[in-house]
Design a protein around this motif. Structure first.
Motif, short mmCIF file in Angstrom:
data_model
loop_
_atom_site.label_atom_id
_atom_site.label_comp_id
_atom_site.label_asym_id
_atom_site.label_seq_id
_atom_site.Cartn_x
_atom_site.Cartn_y
_atom_site.Cartn_z
N LYS A 317 -1.17 -3.02 76.18
CA LYS A 317 -0.97 -1.88 77.08
C LYS A 317 -2.15 -1.73 78.04
CE LYS A 317 1.42 0.42 73.26
NZ LYS A 317 1.31 1.49 72.24
N ASN A 318 -3.09 -2.65 77.92
CA ASN A 318 -4.29 -2.57 78.74
C ASN A 318 -4.06 -2.97 80.19
OD1 ASN A 318 -5.99 -1.74 76.61
ND2 ASN A 318 -6.19 -3.84 75.89
N THR A 319 -2.95 -3.61 80.46
CA THR A 319 -2.64 -4.04 81.83
C THR A 319 -1.75 -3.05 82.57
OG1 THR A 319 -0.79 -5.34 81.00
CG2 THR A 319 -2.90 -6.49 81.28
N LEU A 320 -1.39 -1.95 81.92
CA LEU A 320 -0.44 -1.01 82.52
C LEU A 320 -1.12 -0.17 83.61
CD1 LEU A 320 1.45 0.24 79.34
CD2 LEU A 320 2.08 -1.61 80.91
N VAL A 321 -0.44 -0.08 84.75
CA VAL A 321 -0.95 0.71 85.87
C VAL A 321 0.20 1.54 86.44
CG1 VAL A 321 -2.80 -0.88 86.48
CG2 VAL A 321 -0.53 -1.19 87.49
N ALA A 322 -0.15 2.70 86.97
CA ALA A 322 0.87 3.54 87.61
C ALA A 322 1.39 2.86 88.88
CB ALA A 322 0.28 4.91 87.95
N THR A 323 2.60 3.15 89.23
CA THR A 323 3.21 2.55 90.41
C THR A 323 2.56 3.08 91.68
OG1 THR A 323 5.31 2.26 89.28
CG2 THR A 323 5.37 2.25 91.68
N VAL A 324 2.17 2.17 92.55
CA VAL A 324 1.51 2.53 93.80
C VAL A 324 2.52 2.63 94.94
CG1 VAL A 324 -0.14 1.74 95.54
CG2 VAL A 324 -0.67 1.50 93.10
N ASN A 325 3.41 1.66 95.02
CA ASN A 325 4.30 1.57 96.18
C ASN A 325 5.63 2.27 95.95
OD1 ASN A 325 4.81 -0.51 94.24
ND2 ASN A 325 6.19 -1.45 95.70
N GLU A 326 6.37 2.44 97.02
CA GLU A 326 7.68 3.06 96.94
C GLU A 326 8.65 2.11 96.22
OE1 GLU A 326 5.47 4.46 100.53
OE2 GLU A 326 5.99 2.50 99.69
N PRO A 327 9.51 2.64 95.36
CA PRO A 327 10.44 1.78 94.63
C PRO A 327 11.57 1.28 95.52
CG PRO A 327 10.91 4.08 94.14
CD PRO A 327 9.67 4.07 95.00
N VAL A 328 12.29 0.30 95.02
CA VAL A 328 13.49 -0.19 95.70
C VAL A 328 14.61 0.81 95.47
CG1 VAL A 328 15.25 -2.01 95.72
CG2 VAL A 328 12.81 -2.60 95.44
N ASP A 474 10.06 -4.89 97.20
CA ASP A 474 8.94 -4.75 96.27
C ASP A 474 7.80 -5.70 96.58
OD1 ASP A 474 8.24 -3.00 93.97
OD2 ASP A 474 7.70 -4.94 93.10
N VAL A 475 8.09 -6.93 96.99
CA VAL A 475 7.06 -7.82 97.52
C VAL A 475 7.58 -8.36 98.86
CG1 VAL A 475 6.28 -8.48 95.21
CG2 VAL A 475 7.93 -9.92 96.40
N PHE A 509 1.78 -2.69 100.96
CA PHE A 509 0.81 -3.77 101.03
C PHE A 509 -0.40 -3.52 100.15
CE2 PHE A 509 2.74 -5.52 105.02
CZ PHE A 509 2.84 -6.83 104.57
N ALA A 510 -0.80 -2.25 99.96
CA ALA A 510 -1.93 -1.97 99.07
C ALA A 510 -1.65 -2.48 97.67
CB ALA A 510 -2.22 -0.47 99.06
N LYS A 511 -0.42 -2.27 97.21
CA LYS A 511 -0.01 -2.78 95.89
C LYS A 511 -0.03 -4.29 95.85
CE LYS A 511 3.94 -4.29 93.53
NZ LYS A 511 4.98 -5.27 93.90
N TRP A 512 0.59 -4.93 96.85
CA TRP A 512 0.72 -6.39 96.86
C TRP A 512 -0.64 -7.06 96.99
CZ3 TRP A 512 0.59 -10.30 100.90
CH2 TRP A 512 1.17 -11.51 100.52
N LEU A 513 -1.55 -6.46 97.76
CA LEU A 513 -2.88 -7.03 97.92
C LEU A 513 -3.66 -7.07 96.61
CD1 LEU A 513 -3.92 -5.56 101.38
CD2 LEU A 513 -3.57 -7.98 100.84
N LYS A 514 -3.39 -6.12 95.74
CA LYS A 514 -4.05 -6.15 94.42
C LYS A 514 -3.61 -7.39 93.65
CE LYS A 514 -4.74 -1.16 94.08
NZ LYS A 514 -4.41 0.10 93.37
N ASP A 515 -2.37 -7.81 93.85
CA ASP A 515 -1.90 -9.03 93.21
C ASP A 515 -2.46 -10.27 93.90
OD1 ASP A 515 -0.22 -8.01 91.05
OD2 ASP A 515 1.02 -7.21 92.64
N VAL A 516 -2.69 -10.18 95.22
CA VAL A 516 -3.36 -11.28 95.91
C VAL A 516 -4.71 -11.54 95.26
CG1 VAL A 516 -4.43 -11.99 98.09
CG2 VAL A 516 -2.17 -10.92 98.12
N ALA A 517 -5.48 -10.47 95.04
CA ALA A 517 -6.79 -10.62 94.42
C ALA A 517 -6.67 -11.07 92.96
CB ALA A 517 -7.56 -9.30 94.50
#
Length: 908
Positions: A317-328, A474-475, A509-517
């Motif tokens: 559960k350590n990887t769980l994060v609140a949703t940042v972007n708007e849902p589909v 979503d992406v 994009f703020a959400k997706w950029l976190k996955d880029v990093a």
């Protein structure tokens, strides 16, 4: 009568003077009243409404935050002298998990008047620590069909013996989920929990379900699908990329009116079974058998004794994060515009728009009747249903009837890109009333509109917007239809600035950029797709110029468009790591190694004996992007106040440009790849000495004329082509390219009936034949990047980089191309900006709207200020208008504040 008129005027003037500015559109973390965030120090933003009053600025604000429970004051700023109305960082007492907070703000304007306190806004805190999760991960207790993997159902009954004041449910899954409480769907989002780098970041969603609960017996349930997590994804028929399991994590927090609480969680007490979703894969589609329907399975009255138990798993559960972007979510719907039989005898429905989503179908028949809906973007040259370009994607939904009356079908845990469907197994004449196409995309709010006097350009803008809608699911995917649908980095970076004009893509994009990093390799190389399902640190699938630069270009574009410095702070390490990768793989500051896609899908001919193909050296392109990303890191270092980095990368940039000139440019300014893309990139990224730039732009213009006023650029050259031409006094050539309607051009697909942007300039050739089916998408947004030039240059809406996020606005329209009318409106973070221009006889009329708490420099196309009026008043006497220090050939520049302005001048 005259006295009455004077009294009216005096009263009206007094009312204006006494009118208070209003505070509106309060946002927390770029969202209105978010119910679940996990930012420990959230940021607050608001807009000022000053009506049409000119020059209104904020000079101070006061903000207060209190807990909704107990009305305890958590933070109060007092009066702060500042014009900042965006991203005010919370600095109060620590915020608590699961708690709701209320905040308000008031401001003082530059007339010294205070606004009233705003209407209350709210935000809810999510799970701030892994320990806050009392729920357990559960998987089905039955033996799964490992081939078809039907969607499991999970359920639990529970009782509520007190009156409920509020209830929140927090849910995530391995795979996709849809939840129900007491037989009703939880929320209106689809494809949750979305797609992230699951092994490092898994989003959960929160829902206010107070209205779904009832006194006494209740039940909660969820259906799961394989989705991106374990479904087929990528090119090599791979599955189980993130894991073989499918699992649910659900926590329901109930607060009673007496203040007590109760928590219902997923655990070993739950039950599991299967239902009508017998198969669901993203590429293949869904199979739904209504004979397997389990009636009322998520209600309290349902008897689940025959169901299997569940297995509890110790997943992290350590990887769980609140949703940042708007849902589909579901958006536009389309009814058939045509129902017909093809020459092959196929029954086909045309919805008139290439869209992304699915078809809802109503049908009646006998138990076991099976209907297949296949999806396609186009018809082939003879007019038959065409799916070869889908490659291995079956893109087919199969429905099996239970019989006994009308049934309604929609797929689950999949989506398709299509304009046409082929219907098989339907035992009566197709009826348009029974079929509805539903568009799905991330629920980004529309921000911009662009219309012109040219209907073809309006259709192009329509296609750009629909390309974005279909691929921002979503992406930012490359395409939505074939066996791909991946977050290609090159497509995202070239389109990112255009995307900001059409929709609010800030959180997307703020959400997706976190996955880029998160997915960036240890070497600093950036994968070709994000989330990365094509490689890993041992087998890197990345490092291509113009693609990997997404890690630098998109953060900068988001900062410029939204003024959000936190995006730069979050991505800075990633940005530097990519530049360091290029530096490490360069010799004497020349990057000429590695594999690159180059100017992807540039103009080429099959027989190139005359040198017509516009082949640009991939290493020349790489050196240009090496410089560009380095420049953006310099810019970012300045914003973040890192002087040491600024100096280091400034010195590096000088060496990169010197190496470029030494390697690729003759003393007379000829670039070794004599192509449009070579000149465009060299000029856009300032790779050439000042004395060589104008002649290089002339070579570019001559090259375009040599190709009969056609572009020859691919993915990397096209976004900057018209920008370079207009910057170097070839705006007439830029307009000719924009308005060209023969292949290759932006309007050629429009003329051929496209309703989205194509992957290839000639996806359908002039003779009606089709490009190679192995790579020929008809919904690929990259070439839609021309939208940025249309907004920023044709309409002239831009922001100064020293005043990002449209705090300091530029209005600089560029009439041309026989256009007689342009209307562009853009909802910025501060409010609406408008730039309209119209040729009316011998006059040019400009309508400009500027939001409160911003300033703008307006460039009026005119040789001098003589004869320019504003609302009929000479420019020198117009209230709120002052001459600007800036200058530009062919323009008169003025400074204005908020308000509505109407300028008139002689037609240039």
């Amino acid at each position: 009568m005259r006295k009455l008129l004077l009294l009216f005027v005096a009263f009206h003037v007094s009312a204006i003077c006494l009118a208070q500015v209003k505070v509106q559109y309060l946002q927390t973390e770029n969202a209105v009243n978010p119910i679940c965030i996990d930012a420990l120090n959230p940021r607050f933003s608001w807009q000022l409404d000053a009506g049409d009053k000119r020059g209104v600025m904020q000079t101070a604000y006061e903000l207060k935050v209190s807990s909704a429970k107990g009305k305890h004051e958590a933070w109060k700023t007092g009066k702060v002298s500042s014009d900042q109305s965006m991203y005010i960082i919370y600095k109060g007492e620590p915020l608590a998990s699961g708690q709701k907070y209320i905040w308000q703000v008031r401001v003082w304007d530059n007339a010294g008047k205070a606004s009233a306190w705003s209407e209350p806004a709210s935000f809810g805190m999510g799970m701030l620590n892994a320990a806050d999760w009392k729920a357990k991960w559960i998987t089905p207790g039955f033996v799964e069909d490992s081939v078809n993997r039907p969607s499991p159902l999970f359920r639990k009954g529970f009782s509520l013996n007190k009156k409920v004041a509020s209830a929140m449910v927090y849910i995530t899954s391995h795979g996709l989920y849809e939840a129900q409480i007491n037989g009703k769907r939880v929320g209106d989002a689809f494809l949750t929990p979305g797609w992230t780098t699951y092994n490092k970041r898994l989003q959960y969603q929160a829902y206010d379900v107070t209205g779904l609960l009832q006194p006494g017996a209740n039940a909660v349930g969820a259906t799961l699908g394989s989705g991106w997590y374990r479904g087929h994804i990528g090119f090599s028929n791979q599955k189980n990329y993130y894991g073989k399991d499918i699992a649910l994590l659900l926590q329901l927090e109930v607060t009673y009116t007496d203040g007590s609480t109760e928590t219902i969680v997923s655990d070993e007490s739950w039950k599991s079974s299967t239902g009508p979703v017998r198969f669901a894969e993203i590429y293949a589609g869904a199979t739904i058998d209504n004979r397997m329907q389990v009636k009322n399975w998520s209600t309290a009255a349902f008897d689940d004794k025959s169901w299997s138990g569940v297995m509890v798993k110790d997943y992290t559960k350590n990887t769980l994060v609140a949703t940042v972007n708007e849902p589909v979510r579901k958006h536009e719907t389309f009814k058939p515009v045509k129902i017909f039989k093809t020459p092959k005898g196929e029954e086909v429905i045309d919805f008139g728009q290439n869209l992304v989503g699915w078809v809802q179908m109503k049908v009646s028949g006998n138990a076991g009747d099976t209907i297949r809906l296949s999806h396609a973007e186009i018809l082939d040259k003879p007019g038959n249903f065409y799916t070869d370009n889908l490659r291995a994607a079956r893109a087919q939904d199969i429905y099996v009837l239970k019989g006994g009356g009308e049934e309604t079908f929609e797929p689950q845990f999949t989506w398709q890109g299509f304009r046409y469907i082929k219907v098989e197994g339907y035992k009566k004449d197709l009826n348009a009333a029974d079929f509805t196409a539903i568009a799905l995309y991330s629920d980004m709010k529309p921000t911009g509109t662009f219309t012109s006097s040219n209907d073809m350009i309006n259709k192009l803008q329509h296609n750009i917007q629909w390309g974005q809608k279909g691929n921002f699911l979503d992406v930012p995917t490359d395409c939505p239809q074939r066996d791909e649908r991946l977050g290609w980095t090159g497509d995202a970076q070239v389109f990112s600035r255009t995307a900001t004009y059409n929709m609010n893509v800030h959180n997307f994009f703020a959400k997706w950029l976190k996955d880029v990093a998160a997915d960036q390799y240890k070497s600093g190389s950036v994968p070709h797709v994000i989330p990365d399902v094509l490689g890993n640190d041992k087998n890197e699938s990345g490092g291509s110029t113009g693609w990997a630069d997404v890690s630098v270009i998109v953060p900068w574009n988001m900062y410029v468009a939204y003024g959000d410095k936190q995006i730069l702070e979050n991505q800075y390490s990633s940005m530097k790591a990519w530049v360091k990768y290029m530096e490490n793989h360069s010799k004497n500051d020349l990057w000429n190694t590695g594999g690159h896609f180059g100017d992807w899908l540039f103009y080429s001919v099959n027989d190139d004996t005359d040198g017509s193909s516009a082949i640009t050296s991939k290493y020349l392109i790489a050196q240009c992007f090496f410089a560009h990303s380095t420049q953006l890191v310099i810019n970012t270092a300045k914003v973040l106040g890192n002087k040491q980095d600024e100096d280091y990368y400034t010195a590096l940039l000088a060496r990169i440009k010197k190496a470029f000139v030494n390697e690729y440019v003759t003393p007379n300014g000829l670039i070794s790849s004599d192509t449009q893309t070579a000149y465009v990139l060299a000029l856009e990224f300032d790779m050439l000495p000042e004395n060589l730039r104008q002649q290089a732009s002339d070579r570019l213009a001559n090259n375009i004329r040599r190709y009969g006023n056609h572009l020859t650029t691919g993915f990397l050259g096209t976004p900057y082509l018209c920008h370079v031409l207009s910057r170097f006094n070839h705006v007439d050539v830029a307009y000719r390219l924009l308005l060209q309607d023969t292949y290759p051009s932006w309007l050629y697909p429009v003329k051929m009936g496209a309703t989205t942007i194509w992957e290839r300039w000639d996806g359908i050739r002039p003779d009606g034949s089709l490009e190679t089916p192995t790579m020929n998408s008809y919904n690929h947004y990259a070439y839609g990047a021309i939208g940025d030039w249309m907004y920023r240059v044709v309409a002239g809406i831009d922001t100064k980089e020293e005043g990002p996020g449209y705090k300091q606005i530029i209005i600089k329209p560029t009439p041309g191309g026989n256009m007689t009318n342009i209307e562009a409106d853009y909802n910025t973070t501060y409010g609406k900006v408008s730039s309209h221009w119209k040729i009316d006889g011998g006059n040019l009329l400009m309508h400009v709207e500027i939001p409160a708490n911003t300033t703008a420099t307006v460039y009026i196309p005119a040789a001098n200020a003589t004869g320019i009026t504003e609302k009929g008043v000479a420019l020198s006497s117009a209230p709120g208008v002052t001459m600007a220090n800036e200058s530009a050939t062919g323009y008169v520049a003025v400074n204005v504040g908020s308000g509505v302005y109407d300028f008139s001048t002689a037609k240039p």
